[in-house]
Design an enzyme around this catalytic site. Structure first.
Site, PDB file in Angstrom:
ATOM      1  N   LYS A  18     -30.561 -48.887 -31.330  1.00  0.00           N
ATOM      2  CA  LYS A  18     -31.242 -50.143 -31.710  1.00  0.00           C
ATOM      3  C   LYS A  18     -31.474 -51.014 -30.492  1.00  0.00           C
ATOM      4  O   LYS A  18     -30.780 -50.905 -29.470  1.00  0.00           O
ATOM      5  CB  LYS A  18     -30.433 -50.922 -32.754  1.00  0.00           C
ATOM      6  CG  LYS A  18     -29.020 -51.375 -32.328  1.00  0.00           C
ATOM      7  CD  LYS A  18     -28.955 -52.688 -31.586  1.00  0.00           C
ATOM      8  CE  LYS A  18     -27.543 -53.025 -31.114  1.00  0.00           C
ATOM      9  NZ  LYS A  18     -27.460 -54.039 -30.085  1.00  0.00           N
ATOM     10  N   ALA A 105     -22.101 -47.576 -23.929  1.00  0.00           N
ATOM     11  CA  ALA A 105     -21.783 -48.947 -23.459  1.00  0.00           C
ATOM     12  C   ALA A 105     -23.028 -49.608 -22.867  1.00  0.00           C
ATOM     13  O   ALA A 105     -22.982 -50.236 -21.811  1.00  0.00           O
ATOM     14  CB  ALA A 105     -20.637 -48.934 -22.441  1.00  0.00           C
ATOM     15  N   MET A 108     -26.966 -50.565 -26.963  1.00  0.00           N
ATOM     16  CA  MET A 108     -27.913 -49.924 -27.884  1.00  0.00           C
ATOM     17  C   MET A 108     -27.216 -49.349 -29.119  1.00  0.00           C
ATOM     18  O   MET A 108     -27.799 -48.570 -29.873  1.00  0.00           O
ATOM     19  CB  MET A 108     -28.696 -48.839 -27.156  1.00  0.00           C
ATOM     20  CG  MET A 108     -29.451 -49.415 -25.959  1.00  0.00           C
ATOM     21  SD  MET A 108     -30.744 -48.341 -25.407  1.00  0.00           S
ATOM     22  CE  MET A 108     -31.908 -48.510 -26.749  1.00  0.00           C
ATOM     23  N   ALA A 109     -25.957 -49.727 -29.311  1.00  0.00           N
ATOM     24  CA  ALA A 109     -25.184 -49.369 -30.512  1.00  0.00           C
ATOM     25  C   ALA A 109     -24.998 -47.865 -30.685  1.00  0.00           C
ATOM     26  O   ALA A 109     -24.997 -47.366 -31.818  1.00  0.00           O
ATOM     27  CB  ALA A 109     -25.811 -50.001 -31.766  1.00  0.00           C
ATOM     28  N   ASP A 145     -22.416 -53.444 -36.045  1.00  0.00           N
ATOM     29  CA  ASP A 145     -23.741 -52.817 -35.966  1.00  0.00           C
ATOM     30  C   ASP A 145     -23.859 -51.539 -36.797  1.00  0.00           C
ATOM     31  O   ASP A 145     -24.944 -50.945 -36.865  1.00  0.00           O
ATOM     32  CB  ASP A 145     -24.067 -52.449 -34.506  1.00  0.00           C
ATOM     33  CG  ASP A 145     -24.261 -53.672 -33.619  1.00  0.00           C
ATOM     34  OD1 ASP A 145     -24.511 -54.766 -34.159  1.00  0.00           O
ATOM     35  OD2 ASP A 145     -24.165 -53.517 -32.384  1.00  0.00           O
TER      36      ASP A 145
HETATM   37  O1  C5P Z   1     -18.142 -55.239 -34.433  1.00  0.00           O
HETATM   38  P1  C5P Z   1     -17.957 -54.603 -33.107  1.00  0.00           P
HETATM   39  O2  C5P Z   1     -16.699 -53.778 -33.037  1.00  0.00           O
HETATM   40  O3  C5P Z   1     -19.127 -53.847 -32.610  1.00  0.00           O
HETATM   41  O4  C5P Z   1     -17.752 -55.786 -32.089  1.00  0.00           O
HETATM   42  C1  C5P Z   1     -17.272 -55.577 -30.790  1.00  0.00           C
HETATM   43  C2  C5P Z   1     -16.857 -56.915 -30.211  1.00  0.00           C
HETATM   44  O5  C5P Z   1     -18.003 -57.741 -30.012  1.00  0.00           O
HETATM   45  C3  C5P Z   1     -15.937 -57.736 -31.099  1.00  0.00           C
HETATM   46  O6  C5P Z   1     -14.608 -57.370 -30.910  1.00  0.00           O
HETATM   47  C4  C5P Z   1     -16.227 -59.142 -30.610  1.00  0.00           C
HETATM   48  O7  C5P Z   1     -15.545 -59.405 -29.400  1.00  0.00           O
HETATM   49  C5  C5P Z   1     -17.705 -59.093 -30.279  1.00  0.00           C
HETATM   50  N1  C5P Z   1     -18.540 -59.578 -31.394  1.00  0.00           N
HETATM   51  C6  C5P Z   1     -18.561 -60.916 -31.680  1.00  0.00           C
HETATM   52  N2  C5P Z   1     -19.326 -61.378 -32.707  1.00  0.00           N
HETATM   53  C7  C5P Z   1     -20.084 -60.530 -33.438  1.00  0.00           C
HETATM   54  C8  C5P Z   1     -20.093 -59.153 -33.155  1.00  0.00           C
HETATM   55  C9  C5P Z   1     -19.302 -58.699 -32.118  1.00  0.00           C
HETATM   56  O8  C5P Z   1     -17.890 -61.726 -31.012  1.00  0.00           O
HETATM   57  N3  C5P Z   1     -20.820 -61.025 -34.419  1.00  0.00           N
END
Ligand code: C5P
Length: 329
Positions: A18, A105, A108-109, A145
């Site tokens: 994405k 990393a 792009m998810a 995501d």
């Molecule tokens: O949800 P995900 O594991 O992909 O998120 C990785 C990190 O990105 C979270 O631990 C957080 O630090 C940050 N994040 C955030 N707010 C969001 C999505 C992600 O702070 N809405």
């Protein structure tokens, strides 16, 4: 003799990467996530996630990024498979093989895509027939995501990015993706965003009217102007060289350029295939990116590609039923 279709020996799901066309970051929530208003678009870079029954849980990653992906229990695809198994009462482990084309990393998810692929492929392999809503709930438990990787297309994300509403838009968009060798950690980029805004009062996030207007019109030039990402200043602060990448893209014909999600990939929008080739060649010649890829969006979300030894769509396995709450009605 039973009339049930035979269980497949392996199932492959294809899942897209994405880009965030818009990423408005609101205040930090008590759970450590940020309130978001974002517009996702799935683009045609894919990972293929294959699952097959095995004696033990395991994972193999193939492709140029294999060394960058954990192949132990921390892998998000493996966690996804075990989460679904636990929810559905499945006790047969799987081995997961990921043919990886989505950079790691990179903003792009890719990890989220693999988790979505593992959920869908295991659901089919085990014949669980999880309802869409239950699958989305499991996806959201795995990462913000992951639900979008299931849905694909173009969608608005609210909450922490996991509450989705499809956007009915027009247009086919041509992207040039400038990749960087040095990955950026998503939590580090959000933390830098907080640090840079520490003296400001951050309002609740709202999507912009210009983004929705551009998507409704299907006009790539308008969309290029409407691209925005509140994480971009933080990504640039952590990797100042990205400024040069953005400049190079805009100087060489891009309609718009943006750091993708938490970066460090920079996504450029161009008007057609030929412009995408021109820009890709120019960026490669300038040497500002570690590699350059091209992709078209929007594309569909996670879907089953093949189910070896079982006809597509016939994954019934009466002995492996999940609990009622997980089944479609
Ligand atoms: O949800 P995900 O594991 O992909 O998120 C990785 C990190 O990105 C979270 O631990 C957080 O630090 C940050 N994040 C955030 N707010 C969001 C999505 C992600 O702070 N809405």
């Amino acid at each position: 003799m039973s009339s049930a279709a035979p269980s497949p020996q392996s199932v492959t799901a294809r899942v897209p990467a994405k880009v965030n066309l818009e990423l408005v970051v609101g205040p930090l929530r008590p759970d450590g996530f940020h309130h978001l208003a974002t517009v996702f678009q799935a683009v045609g870079l894919h990972d293929d996630v294959t699952v097959q029954p095995a004696d033990d849980w395991g994972i193999t990653i193939n492709g140029p990024y294999a060394d960058l992906v954990p192949d132990d229990g921390t892998n998000l695809a493996l966690r996804a498979a075990r989460l679904l198994a636990g929810a559905a009462g499945i006790e047969v482990p799987v081995h997961i093989t990921i043919d990886k084309d989505i950079p790691v990393a990179a903003g792009m998810a890719g990890g989220s895509a693999d988790a979505a692929g593992a959920l869908l492929a295991c659901d089919a392999l085990w014949g669980v027939w999880t309802s869409r809503t239950a699958l989305e709930d499991l996806a959201a438990d795995l990462g913000s995501d992951v639900p979008f990787a299931l849905l694909g297309g173009t969608a608005m994300g609210s909450g922490r990015g996991d509450q989705l509403a499809p956007v009915l838009g027009r247009g086919r968009y041509f992207w040039v993706l400038a990749l960087s060798d040095a990955g950026l950690s998503t939590p580090a980029v959000y933390a830098e965003c907080d640090r840079l805004r520490s003296t400001l009062r951050v309002p609740g996030p709202t999507p912009s009217a210009s983004m929705m207007t551009a998507l409704r019109s299907g006009d790539a030039a308008s969309l290029g102007k409407a691209l925005s990402n509140d994480l971009q200043p933080a990504a640039l602060s952590l990797q100042p060289r990205l400024e040069e990448v953005l400049g190079a893209g805009m100087d060489n014909g891009a309609l718009g350029g943006i750091v993708s999600g938490s970066g460090p990939t920079v996504a450029f929008l161009v008007s057609d295939t030929e412009s995408s080739l021109d820009l890709a060649v120019a960026l490669a010649a300038l040497g500002v990116a570690s590699s350059v890829k091209r992709a078209v969006g929007p594309v569909r979300g996670a879907h089953i590609l093949t189910a070896a030894s079982g006809p597509r769509g016939s994954y019934g396995s009466p002995g492996l039923s999940g609990p009622a709450g997980l089944r479609s009605s």
